[in-house]
Design a protein around this motif. Structure first.
Motif, PDB file in Angstrom:
ATOM      1  N   LYS A 175       0.619  -1.002   0.049  1.00  0.00           N
ATOM      2  CA  LYS A 175      -0.091   0.069   0.116  1.00  0.00           C
ATOM      3  C   LYS A 175       0.887   1.205  -0.035  1.00  0.00           C
ATOM      4  N   ASN A 176       2.185   1.144  -0.232  1.00  0.00           N
ATOM      5  CA  ASN A 176       3.106   2.167  -0.401  1.00  0.00           C
ATOM      6  C   ASN A 176       3.151   3.022   1.153  1.00  0.00           C
ATOM      7  N   GLU A 177       3.023   2.194   2.124  1.00  0.00           N
ATOM      8  CA  GLU A 177       3.243   2.944   3.308  1.00  0.00           C
ATOM      9  C   GLU A 177       4.662   3.003   3.735  1.00  0.00           C
ATOM     10  N   ASP A 178       5.121   4.141   4.126  1.00  0.00           N
ATOM     11  CA  ASP A 178       6.562   4.600   4.610  1.00  0.00           C
ATOM     12  C   ASP A 178       6.804   3.941   5.850  1.00  0.00           C
ATOM     13  N   ILE A 179       7.165   2.797   6.116  1.00  0.00           N
ATOM     14  CA  ILE A 179       7.241   2.181   7.200  1.00  0.00           C
ATOM     15  C   ILE A 179       8.388   1.276   7.343  1.00  0.00           C
ATOM     16  N   THR A 180       9.121   0.983   8.396  1.00  0.00           N
ATOM     17  CA  THR A 180      10.200  -0.223   8.392  1.00  0.00           C
ATOM     18  C   THR A 180       9.624  -1.262   9.106  1.00  0.00           C
ATOM     19  N   LEU A 181      10.396  -2.529   8.899  1.00  0.00           N
ATOM     20  CA  LEU A 181      10.066  -3.826   9.553  1.00  0.00           C
ATOM     21  C   LEU A 181      10.058  -3.511  11.111  1.00  0.00           C
ATOM     22  N   ASP A 182      11.116  -2.843  11.443  1.00  0.00           N
ATOM     23  CA  ASP A 182      11.434  -2.645  12.791  1.00  0.00           C
ATOM     24  C   ASP A 182      10.408  -1.804  13.420  1.00  0.00           C
ATOM     25  N   GLU A 183       9.743  -0.872  12.859  1.00  0.00           N
ATOM     26  CA  GLU A 183       8.721  -0.085  13.318  1.00  0.00           C
ATOM     27  C   GLU A 183       7.509  -1.005  13.570  1.00  0.00           C
ATOM     28  N   ILE A 184       7.174  -1.789  12.723  1.00  0.00           N
ATOM     29  CA  ILE A 184       5.989  -2.693  12.668  1.00  0.00           C
ATOM     30  C   ILE A 184       6.188  -3.676  13.838  1.00  0.00           C
ATOM     31  N   TYR A 185       7.337  -4.161  14.004  1.00  0.00           N
ATOM     32  CA  TYR A 185       7.787  -5.224  15.118  1.00  0.00           C
ATOM     33  C   TYR A 185       7.392  -4.601  16.424  1.00  0.00           C
ATOM     34  N   LYS A 186       7.868  -3.489  16.461  1.00  0.00           N
ATOM     35  CA  LYS A 186       7.998  -2.918  17.767  1.00  0.00           C
ATOM     36  C   LYS A 186       6.456  -2.464  18.249  1.00  0.00           C
ATOM     37  N   ASN A 187       5.753  -2.109  17.104  1.00  0.00           N
ATOM     38  CA  ASN A 187       4.251  -1.837  17.459  1.00  0.00           C
ATOM     39  C   ASN A 187       3.545  -2.984  17.847  1.00  0.00           C
ATOM     40  N   ILE A 188       3.781  -4.230  17.061  1.00  0.00           N
ATOM     41  CA  ILE A 188       3.382  -5.313  17.431  1.00  0.00           C
ATOM     42  C   ILE A 188       3.816  -5.721  18.812  1.00  0.00           C
ATOM     43  N   LEU A 189       4.766  -5.875  19.266  1.00  0.00           N
ATOM     44  CA  LEU A 189       4.867  -6.141  20.775  1.00  0.00           C
ATOM     45  C   LEU A 189       4.499  -5.178  21.630  1.00  0.00           C
ATOM     46  N   GLU A 190       4.166  -3.827  21.351  1.00  0.00           N
ATOM     47  CA  GLU A 190       3.635  -2.921  22.152  1.00  0.00           C
ATOM     48  C   GLU A 190       2.143  -3.282  22.299  1.00  0.00           C
ATOM     49  N   ARG A 191       1.584  -3.616  21.200  1.00  0.00           N
ATOM     50  CA  ARG A 191       0.085  -3.843  21.214  1.00  0.00           C
ATOM     51  C   ARG A 191      -0.228  -5.011  21.981  1.00  0.00           C
ATOM     52  N   ASP A 192       0.626  -6.162  21.877  1.00  0.00           N
ATOM     53  CA  ASP A 192       0.493  -7.356  22.465  1.00  0.00           C
ATOM     54  C   ASP A 192       0.426  -7.136  24.198  1.00  0.00           C
ATOM     55  N   LYS A 193       1.331  -6.284  24.371  1.00  0.00           N
ATOM     56  CA  LYS A 193       1.555  -6.199  25.927  1.00  0.00           C
ATOM     57  C   LYS A 193       0.398  -5.205  26.385  1.00  0.00           C
ATOM     58  N   ILE A 194      -0.220  -4.330  25.675  1.00  0.00           N
ATOM     59  CA  ILE A 194      -1.397  -3.490  25.998  1.00  0.00           C
ATOM     60  C   ILE A 194      -2.745  -4.258  26.108  1.00  0.00           C
ATOM     61  N   ASP A 195      -2.817  -4.963  24.908  1.00  0.00           N
ATOM     62  CA  ASP A 195      -4.046  -5.684  24.610  1.00  0.00           C
ATOM     63  C   ASP A 195      -4.053  -7.074  25.780  1.00  0.00           C
ATOM     64  N   SER A 196      -2.997  -7.683  25.976  1.00  0.00           N
ATOM     65  CA  SER A 196      -3.016  -8.675  27.121  1.00  0.00           C
ATOM     66  C   SER A 196      -3.032  -8.498  28.583  1.00  0.00           C
ATOM     67  N   THR A 197      -2.465  -7.292  28.791  1.00  0.00           N
ATOM     68  CA  THR A 197      -2.354  -6.820  30.151  1.00  0.00           C
ATOM     69  C   THR A 197      -3.588  -5.933  30.790  1.00  0.00           C
ATOM     70  N   ARG A 198      -4.344  -5.438  29.776  1.00  0.00           N
ATOM     71  CA  ARG A 198      -5.451  -4.586  30.100  1.00  0.00           C
ATOM     72  C   ARG A 198      -6.499  -5.258  30.998  1.00  0.00           C
ATOM     73  N   LYS A 199      -7.115  -4.235  31.884  1.00  0.00           N
ATOM     74  CA  LYS A 199      -7.886  -4.693  33.004  1.00  0.00           C
ATOM     75  C   LYS A 199      -9.371  -5.180  32.279  1.00  0.00           C
ATOM     76  N   GLU A 200      -9.719  -4.449  30.969  1.00  0.00           N
ATOM     77  CA  GLU A 200     -11.191  -4.836  30.579  1.00  0.00           C
ATOM     78  C   GLU A 200     -10.811  -5.906  29.300  1.00  0.00           C
ATOM     79  N   SER A 201     -11.494  -7.184  29.507  1.00  0.00           N
ATOM     80  CA  SER A 201     -11.129  -8.138  28.359  1.00  0.00           C
ATOM     81  C   SER A 201     -10.015  -8.430  27.750  1.00  0.00           C
ATOM     82  N   PRO A 202      -8.908  -8.544  28.385  1.00  0.00           N
ATOM     83  CA  PRO A 202      -7.695  -8.889  28.104  1.00  0.00           C
ATOM     84  C   PRO A 202      -7.502  -9.882  26.847  1.00  0.00           C
ATOM     85  N   LEU A 203      -6.666  -9.874  25.994  1.00  0.00           N
ATOM     86  CA  LEU A 203      -6.373 -10.895  25.022  1.00  0.00           C
ATOM     87  C   LEU A 203      -5.812 -12.342  25.869  1.00  0.00           C
ATOM     88  N   VAL A 204      -7.020 -13.088  26.057  1.00  0.00           N
ATOM     89  CA  VAL A 204      -6.366 -14.498  26.711  1.00  0.00           C
ATOM     90  C   VAL A 204      -7.279 -15.667  25.880  1.00  0.00           C
TER      91      VAL A 204
END
Ligand code: DC
Length: 235
Positions: A175-204
């Motif tokens: 889609k011609n987005e200007d983004i690096t693999l490293d940026e995406i990797y970090k975003n994925i790790l960050e989202r995993d962390k927020i999604d699975s540790t949140r109080k409301e309906s965590p990812l489990v």
């Protein structure tokens, strides 16, 4: 009948769910897109995401003035939320924003919107309403645990984080987005962390969900696994 497919970002949920829905003649509901629509609305309304990060419940009494303002604005966004889904296209205030909701700026902020209690209550209500009296495949983070705990079949997809980042990278580069693999990797790790540790309906994983690791599997293989589970569960 409800088929719930949960798992972290990039585990293959939406590709698998969409194709299976086509093949089995089910309706497909991408619940992550709904959280993305609310995030896009908040971005358009210039909500400060730096402050929003600290808010998980809009009914909290915040003494801080800027937090108070954000809470009021988020409440207004939810009260007046105008989202629609037609043929797998996503509309915000009647405008097709299907491409916009996939942009990195939305991915970077969506987890902080998705952890707010009232956002979840509103969207879970819409998801249940949408699925009433239909055969539906829903993908998300809390479908088998919260939205449809009685779903007939629950799947939990997982995959190695770097493999998930590579999948997203390929999609965004196309889609011609200007983004690096490293940026995406970090975003994925960050989202995993927020999604699975949140109080409301965590990812489990729901206790009765079948876990499939998609790291080394093709889309066809994962679909075949799910179809065979479906046949077994129908017996
Ligand atoms: O599946 P996705 O990457 O488009 O989801 C975007 C975000 O929405 C994800 O980081 C967490 C949130 N989400 C959620 O909290 N509950 C769901 N059922 C679906 C998505």
């Amino acid at each position: 009948m409800i088929i719930a497919i949960d798992g972290p970002a990039g585990s293959g949920k939406s590709t698998i769910a969409k194709e299976l829905a086509n093949e089995l003649d089910f309706v497909y509901l991408d619940t992550g897109a709904m959280y993305r629509l609310v995030t896009l609305k908040a971005l358009n309304e210039k909500i400060s995401f730096d402050s929003l990060k600290n808010i998980v419940d809009l009914s909290e009494n915040k003494n801080n003035n800027s937090d108070f303002e954000i809470i009021q604005n988020m409440k207004k966004i939810l009260e007046n939320l105008n989202i629609d889904i037609k043929k797998n296209r996503f509309f915000l205030d009647e405008i097709d924003v299907s491409d916009e909701i996939r942009k990195p700026v939305v991915s970077e902020n969506v987890s902080n919107v998705a952890k707010i209690k009232q956002v979840r209550e509103k969207l879970v209500g819409l998801q249940r309403k949408f699925s009433k009296s239909k055969n539906v495949i829903l993908d998300g983070r809390d479908i088998g645990t919260v939205v449809f705990p009685n779903a007939e079949l629950k799947i939990f997809l997982v995959a190695d984080a770097m493999e998930r980042a590579k999948r997203r990278y390929k999609e965004l580069i196309l889609k011609n987005e200007d983004i690096t693999l490293d940026e995406i990797y970090k975003n994925i790790l960050e989202r995993d962390k927020i999604d699975s540790t949140r109080k409301e309906s965590p990812l489990v994983k729901a206790q009765d969900a079948f876990e499939i690791d998609t790291t080394f599997k093709t889309i066809e293989e994962v679909k075949d696994d799910i179809k065979s589970l479906l046949r077994k569960s129908a017996k």
